[in-house]
Design a protein around this motif. Sequence first.
Motif, PDB file in Angstrom:
ATOM      1  N   UNK A  91       0.826  -1.204   0.000  1.00  0.00           N
ATOM      2  CA  UNK A  91       0.000   0.000   0.000  1.00  0.00           C
ATOM      3  C   UNK A  91       0.864   1.259   0.000  1.00  0.00           C
ATOM      4  N   UNK A  92       0.240   2.366  -0.382  1.00  0.00           N
ATOM      5  CA  UNK A  92       0.925   3.652  -0.330  1.00  0.00           C
ATOM      6  C   UNK A  92       1.199   4.045   1.117  1.00  0.00           C
ATOM      7  N   UNK A  93       0.207   3.820   1.977  1.00  0.00           N
ATOM      8  CA  UNK A  93       0.325   4.133   3.401  1.00  0.00           C
ATOM      9  C   UNK A  93      -0.399   3.069   4.212  1.00  0.00           C
ATOM     10  N   UNK A  94       0.133   2.739   5.380  1.00  0.00           N
ATOM     11  CA  UNK A  94      -0.514   1.805   6.311  1.00  0.00           C
ATOM     12  C   UNK A  94      -0.595   2.488   7.670  1.00  0.00           C
ATOM     13  N   UNK A  95      -1.780   2.451   8.277  1.00  0.00           N
ATOM     14  CA  UNK A  95      -1.971   3.090   9.574  1.00  0.00           C
ATOM     15  C   UNK A  95      -2.677   2.143  10.532  1.00  0.00           C
ATOM     16  N   UNK A  96      -2.330   2.227  11.812  1.00  0.00           N
ATOM     17  CA  UNK A  96      -2.969   1.444  12.865  1.00  0.00           C
ATOM     18  C   UNK A  96      -3.868   2.378  13.671  1.00  0.00           C
ATOM     19  N   UNK A  97      -5.126   1.979  13.869  1.00  0.00           N
ATOM     20  CA  UNK A  97      -6.079   2.775  14.632  1.00  0.00           C
ATOM     21  C   UNK A  97      -6.381   2.058  15.948  1.00  0.00           C
ATOM     22  N   UNK A  98      -6.580   2.811  16.994  1.00  0.00           N
ATOM     23  CA  UNK A  98      -6.875   2.202  18.293  1.00  0.00           C
ATOM     24  C   UNK A  98      -7.764   3.134  19.097  1.00  0.00           C
ATOM     25  N   UNK A  99      -8.259   2.612  20.200  1.00  0.00           N
ATOM     26  CA  UNK A  99      -9.121   3.412  21.061  1.00  0.00           C
ATOM     27  C   UNK A  99     -10.593   3.186  20.765  1.00  0.00           C
ATOM     28  N   UNK A 100     -11.434   3.782  21.578  1.00  0.00           N
ATOM     29  CA  UNK A 100     -12.877   3.566  21.466  1.00  0.00           C
ATOM     30  C   UNK A 100     -13.459   4.201  20.211  1.00  0.00           C
ATOM     31  N   UNK A 101     -12.777   5.180  19.642  1.00  0.00           N
ATOM     32  CA  UNK A 101     -13.298   5.853  18.460  1.00  0.00           C
ATOM     33  C   UNK A 101     -12.674   5.372  17.174  1.00  0.00           C
ATOM     34  N   UNK A 102     -12.366   4.080  17.080  1.00  0.00           N
ATOM     35  CA  UNK A 102     -11.668   3.572  15.899  1.00  0.00           C
ATOM     36  C   UNK A 102     -12.578   3.376  14.684  1.00  0.00           C
ATOM     37  N   UNK A 103     -13.894   3.545  14.863  1.00  0.00           N
ATOM     38  CA  UNK A 103     -14.872   3.444  13.766  1.00  0.00           C
ATOM     39  C   UNK A 103     -14.851   2.087  13.055  1.00  0.00           C
ATOM     40  N   UNK A 104     -14.435   1.057  13.779  1.00  0.00           N
ATOM     41  CA  UNK A 104     -14.393  -0.280  13.190  1.00  0.00           C
ATOM     42  C   UNK A 104     -13.142  -0.545  12.388  1.00  0.00           C
ATOM     43  N   UNK A 105     -12.176   0.367  12.462  1.00  0.00           N
ATOM     44  CA  UNK A 105     -10.931   0.226  11.700  1.00  0.00           C
ATOM     45  C   UNK A 105      -9.810  -0.200  12.648  1.00  0.00           C
ATOM     46  N   UNK A 106      -9.019  -1.162  12.235  1.00  0.00           N
ATOM     47  CA  UNK A 106      -7.865  -1.581  13.025  1.00  0.00           C
ATOM     48  C   UNK A 106      -6.596  -1.216  12.269  1.00  0.00           C
ATOM     49  N   UNK A 107      -6.286  -1.961  11.214  1.00  0.00           N
ATOM     50  CA  UNK A 107      -5.144  -1.634  10.360  1.00  0.00           C
ATOM     51  C   UNK A 107      -5.678  -1.292   8.976  1.00  0.00           C
ATOM     52  N   UNK A 108      -5.422  -0.087   8.534  1.00  0.00           N
ATOM     53  CA  UNK A 108      -5.919   0.372   7.238  1.00  0.00           C
ATOM     54  C   UNK A 108      -4.765   0.486   6.259  1.00  0.00           C
ATOM     55  N   UNK A 138     -20.392  -9.635  14.329  1.00  0.00           N
ATOM     56  CA  UNK A 138     -21.572  -8.847  13.960  1.00  0.00           C
ATOM     57  C   UNK A 138     -21.401  -7.370  14.289  1.00  0.00           C
ATOM     58  N   UNK A 139     -20.806  -7.100  15.444  1.00  0.00           N
ATOM     59  CA  UNK A 139     -20.587  -5.707  15.827  1.00  0.00           C
ATOM     60  C   UNK A 139     -19.605  -5.009  14.903  1.00  0.00           C
ATOM     61  N   UNK A 140     -18.582  -5.742  14.450  1.00  0.00           N
ATOM     62  CA  UNK A 140     -17.589  -5.152  13.554  1.00  0.00           C
ATOM     63  C   UNK A 140     -18.192  -4.865  12.188  1.00  0.00           C
ATOM     64  N   UNK A 141     -18.995  -5.783  11.688  1.00  0.00           N
ATOM     65  CA  UNK A 141     -19.678  -5.539  10.419  1.00  0.00           C
ATOM     66  C   UNK A 141     -20.616  -4.343  10.558  1.00  0.00           C
ATOM     67  N   UNK A 142     -21.314  -4.284  11.706  1.00  0.00           N
ATOM     68  CA  UNK A 142     -22.227  -3.173  11.943  1.00  0.00           C
ATOM     69  C   UNK A 142     -21.524  -1.829  11.898  1.00  0.00           C
ATOM     70  N   UNK A 143     -20.320  -1.752  12.467  1.00  0.00           N
ATOM     71  CA  UNK A 143     -19.569  -0.493  12.452  1.00  0.00           C
ATOM     72  C   UNK A 143     -19.217  -0.068  11.038  1.00  0.00           C
ATOM     73  N   UNK A 144     -18.770  -1.022  10.229  1.00  0.00           N
ATOM     74  CA  UNK A 144     -18.404  -0.705   8.844  1.00  0.00           C
ATOM     75  C   UNK A 144     -19.624  -0.188   8.084  1.00  0.00           C
ATOM     76  N   UNK A 156     -24.550  -0.940  20.727  1.00  0.00           N
ATOM     77  CA  UNK A 156     -23.104  -1.055  20.941  1.00  0.00           C
ATOM     78  C   UNK A 156     -22.244  -0.301  19.932  1.00  0.00           C
ATOM     79  N   UNK A 157     -22.808   0.114  18.816  1.00  0.00           N
ATOM     80  CA  UNK A 157     -21.981   0.820  17.835  1.00  0.00           C
ATOM     81  C   UNK A 157     -21.533   2.165  18.382  1.00  0.00           C
ATOM     82  N   UNK A 158     -22.438   2.897  19.006  1.00  0.00           N
ATOM     83  CA  UNK A 158     -22.074   4.140  19.689  1.00  0.00           C
ATOM     84  C   UNK A 158     -22.572   4.074  21.120  1.00  0.00           C
TER      85      UNK A 158
END
Length: 366
Positions: free
Chosen positions: A59-76, A106-112, A164-166
């Motif tokens: 990829x051009x860029x790879x980022x790791x997201x963490x915390x409660x506000x990750x919006x369902x993203x871990x490694x992008x 199910x919760x992860x799919x819901x966030x996406x 659980x999403x928000x």
Amino acid sequence: MVSEIELRDIHPKGNINVPSSLHVQTGLSIPKTVRVKSFSPDEWEEFTEEWASHLKNKYVTVRRFSGSGDLGIDIAGFCSDKGFEAVWDNYQCKRYGHPLRPSDIWGEIGKIIYYSHLGKYLPPRKHYFVCSQGIGTSLEQLLNKPSELKEKSIENWDNYCLNSITSTAETPLIGTLRAYLDAFDFTIFSSKSIVELIEIHAETGFHSVRFGGGLPYRPNPSSPPTIPTANESRYIRQLLDAYGDHLGSNLPDADSLASHNLYRGDYLRQRERFYHAESLKNFARDTVPSGTFDDLQNEIYHGVIDVCEDYHLNGLARMKETMKHATTIAATSNPLVTSIKTQDRQGICHQLANDDRLFWVPDNES
């Protein structure tokens, strides 16, 4: 009436292959997949960061997201500099005490679904589920049936997504959100097995340190080009100055060696040694953690600097004695030790000269 009991001698099978001295010292090796499953939380995080580092090649860029506000993203992994506004992939990494189950996603799919519907990002091109214990059979089968995965997501929305999403409001699956889910492409959801993660990890410089087993085969170094590259200019200048100091004449370039066959041959050997060291440097970049080759260079430097700074008749004698001493440095503490050749130790001296850390003619200002 007591049933009959069969008695037999004990005959352990042991290892199928003939054991080596290493087996006697360390025991049989633990399969890598088993080791991953036994990782502690910290080890799993480190392993995840390590294999994810290889994604930078994809990829051009790879980022790791963490915390409660990750919006369902871990490694992008972003395919362009437009980030979430263009093509990107998501890797959702989980550490559980069991293989990943449908109820875990199910919760992860819901966030996406929810956050892409809000326009926080475009839906990822691919969304990979990753788990330290692997992907369970039922989930793997479900991920290969996108239409059924969509149906199950709808069925489980209220139980796993509604509250659980928000943390601030419910997210009922109604209206435009429901229409968005109905039109959503569920083929983006898939998984990465532990074996696939290990294969990715094997392409990083962390693999041999994490799992052992030695370094991979080291390719033969390339031959020096007929015309030296710009990267060679400084050590070659030092080399010519050393010859000139011995001959008592100035050598402006390598062509000046044409009438000195003995030194012409030595010059070619020294360039080969430099390229040996450069090949080891490139090999280290791909097989061991960052800084390993720098540590080897420093060890060689500290091993030869006293010899280099001793009194010598001329610059050529200084270079010869320094390089001769470099071949005696064991460097047994460095992870690259099993891949080091004599030419590498000598070539590292030229790398150090190239960086002005070693000088063959100390008073030379050219």
